[in-house]
Write a protein that holds these residues in place. Sequence first.
Motif, mmCIF file in Angstrom:
data_model
loop_
_atom_site.group_PDB
_atom_site.id
_atom_site.type_symbol
_atom_site.label_atom_id
_atom_site.label_comp_id
_atom_site.label_asym_id
_atom_site.label_seq_id
_atom_site.Cartn_x
_atom_site.Cartn_y
_atom_site.Cartn_z
ATOM 1 N N VAL A 19 17.134 59.584 -2.863
ATOM 2 C CA VAL A 19 16.959 60.649 -3.857
ATOM 3 C C VAL A 19 15.653 60.527 -4.628
ATOM 4 O O VAL A 19 15.218 61.495 -5.228
ATOM 5 C CB VAL A 19 18.147 60.702 -4.849
ATOM 6 N N ASN A 67 12.072 68.949 -9.820
ATOM 7 C CA ASN A 67 12.266 69.723 -11.046
ATOM 8 C C ASN A 67 13.565 69.276 -11.708
ATOM 9 O O ASN A 67 14.305 68.466 -11.177
ATOM 10 C CB ASN A 67 12.280 71.220 -10.745
ATOM 11 N N GLN A 68 13.819 69.811 -12.882
ATOM 12 C CA GLN A 68 15.074 69.575 -13.620
ATOM 13 C C GLN A 68 15.389 68.093 -13.741
ATOM 14 O O GLN A 68 16.533 67.674 -13.601
ATOM 15 C CB GLN A 68 16.258 70.247 -12.918
ATOM 16 N N GLY A 113 15.689 67.913 1.615
ATOM 17 C CA GLY A 113 16.043 66.864 0.659
ATOM 18 C C GLY A 113 17.409 67.108 0.045
ATOM 19 O O GLY A 113 18.194 66.175 -0.141
ATOM 20 N N LEU A 122 20.445 67.988 -7.593
ATOM 21 C CA LEU A 122 19.913 68.743 -8.730
ATOM 22 C C LEU A 122 18.406 68.669 -8.809
ATOM 23 O O LEU A 122 17.771 69.604 -9.288
ATOM 24 C CB LEU A 122 20.535 68.226 -10.032
ATOM 25 N N THR A 123 17.787 67.565 -8.394
ATOM 26 C CA THR A 123 16.356 67.409 -8.655
ATOM 27 C C THR A 123 15.471 67.684 -7.451
ATOM 28 O O THR A 123 14.297 67.975 -7.641
ATOM 29 C CB THR A 123 16.036 66.001 -9.175
ATOM 30 N N ARG A 124 15.970 67.583 -6.233
ATOM 31 C CA ARG A 124 15.114 67.861 -5.087
ATOM 32 C C ARG A 124 14.820 69.351 -5.015
ATOM 33 O O ARG A 124 15.723 70.176 -5.204
ATOM 34 C CB ARG A 124 15.804 67.426 -3.790
ATOM 35 N N ARG A 125 13.574 69.696 -4.718
ATOM 36 C CA ARG A 125 13.250 71.112 -4.546
ATOM 37 C C ARG A 125 13.240 71.502 -3.080
ATOM 38 O O ARG A 125 13.326 72.667 -2.744
ATOM 39 C CB ARG A 125 11.874 71.405 -5.146
ATOM 40 N N LEU A 169 24.555 63.578 -6.481
ATOM 41 C CA LEU A 169 24.478 64.718 -7.404
ATOM 42 C C LEU A 169 23.089 64.821 -8.011
ATOM 43 O O LEU A 169 22.503 65.918 -8.100
ATOM 44 C CB LEU A 169 25.526 64.546 -8.503
ATOM 45 N N TYR A 170 22.543 63.658 -8.403
ATOM 46 C CA TYR A 170 21.191 63.649 -8.956
ATOM 47 C C TYR A 170 20.196 64.195 -7.938
ATOM 48 O O TYR A 170 19.317 65.002 -8.281
ATOM 49 C CB TYR A 170 20.826 62.212 -9.357
ATOM 50 N N GLY A 171 20.348 63.790 -6.680
ATOM 51 C CA GLY A 171 19.432 64.276 -5.646
ATOM 52 C C GLY A 171 19.551 65.777 -5.441
ATOM 53 O O GLY A 171 18.546 66.473 -5.313
ATOM 54 N N ALA A 215 24.121 63.398 -13.643
ATOM 55 C CA ALA A 215 24.554 62.280 -12.803
ATOM 56 C C ALA A 215 25.158 61.164 -13.637
ATOM 57 O O ALA A 215 26.192 60.593 -13.281
ATOM 58 C CB ALA A 215 23.363 61.756 -11.995
ATOM 59 N N LEU A 230 9.401 62.498 1.729
ATOM 60 C CA LEU A 230 10.736 62.857 2.206
ATOM 61 C C LEU A 230 11.041 62.229 3.562
ATOM 62 O O LEU A 230 12.206 62.006 3.892
ATOM 63 C CB LEU A 230 10.861 64.382 2.284
ATOM 64 N N SER A 246 27.334 60.008 -7.748
ATOM 65 C CA SER A 246 26.428 60.394 -8.827
ATOM 66 C C SER A 246 24.982 60.421 -8.347
ATOM 67 O O SER A 246 24.211 61.312 -8.717
ATOM 68 C CB SER A 246 26.567 59.427 -9.993
ATOM 69 N N LEU A 247 24.607 59.443 -7.496
ATOM 70 C CA LEU A 247 23.250 59.456 -6.940
ATOM 71 C C LEU A 247 23.031 60.720 -6.113
ATOM 72 O O LEU A 247 21.973 61.353 -6.204
ATOM 73 C CB LEU A 247 23.018 58.218 -6.075
#
Lengths: 100, 165
Positions: B22, B87-88, A30, A23-26, A19-21, B96, B27, A16-17
């Motif tokens: 994350v 974002n998002q 990353g 989705l949110t990293r641009r 997945l969060y990364g 998550a 970075l 899950s961590l």
Amino acid sequence: MIGLPHYLILSALLFSLGLYGVLTRRNAIGVLMAVELMFNSVNINLMAFSHYMMDTAGLAFCIFVITVAAAEVTVGVALVLSVYRNRNLIDLDQVAELKG
Amino acid sequence: MSEAIAFYVLSGLVLASAWSVVRNENLFHAGLSLILCFVGVAGIYVNLDAPFLGAMQVLIYAGAIAVLLLFGFMLTHDLMNAKQERNQHAAGIFAAVLMALVLIGTIAGAQWYGSSGQPVKFGVESLARRYMQQDLVSFEVVALLLLASLMGAVVIARKEEGSRD
């Protein structure tokens, strides 16, 4: 006493961590790092089942996953470098030429 | 008992460093946390009686993949100015948390049976037997995949003739 569910829950949290990364990293690097976290959680899962089922199948799959992850990262970093050299950008939201 | 202590300490290490991977704004620091996370996962493998896999984890993940990612980062960024925006945020947290709840709910609700066979030590010999007998074709295909990705990475990343730099 540590059993199979402990390892599975650790693996679920790590996935899950990751997945969060993703989705949110641009930043493309990353996102690749977060994908590596997800690979690792799957490997923990496979190895836990292998240990508690007393079978070497999970271990063999784990090595396959590690190998494929190495290949994936090699090509991924090469793609990022290529995009950066040709377009001078690293932000995934800006690389959208193929968007319909 | 010592297995339980090792499990909880390593889990804490893995999850804390994964959180840093994350969430860290810099970075480069996220990449260093990634190495820590890989070493923690190697400890989990040793805890699961697979020391060979732990060694491979340290060699390939912590030694090669993390360093490759850090090099990729350093070639595309100014290290002193590495702040990352994201974002998002809400959608990421939602997805998550939903994923974690579904997985943990499924794991907690399932009935797990232990195997009654003899404990096996996951050493090199059992792995070699498997790769040279049952999984021989997959083994060769993976070797081919590594060769193809090696050549593909060189072709993609090299400078083309007449490009602007």
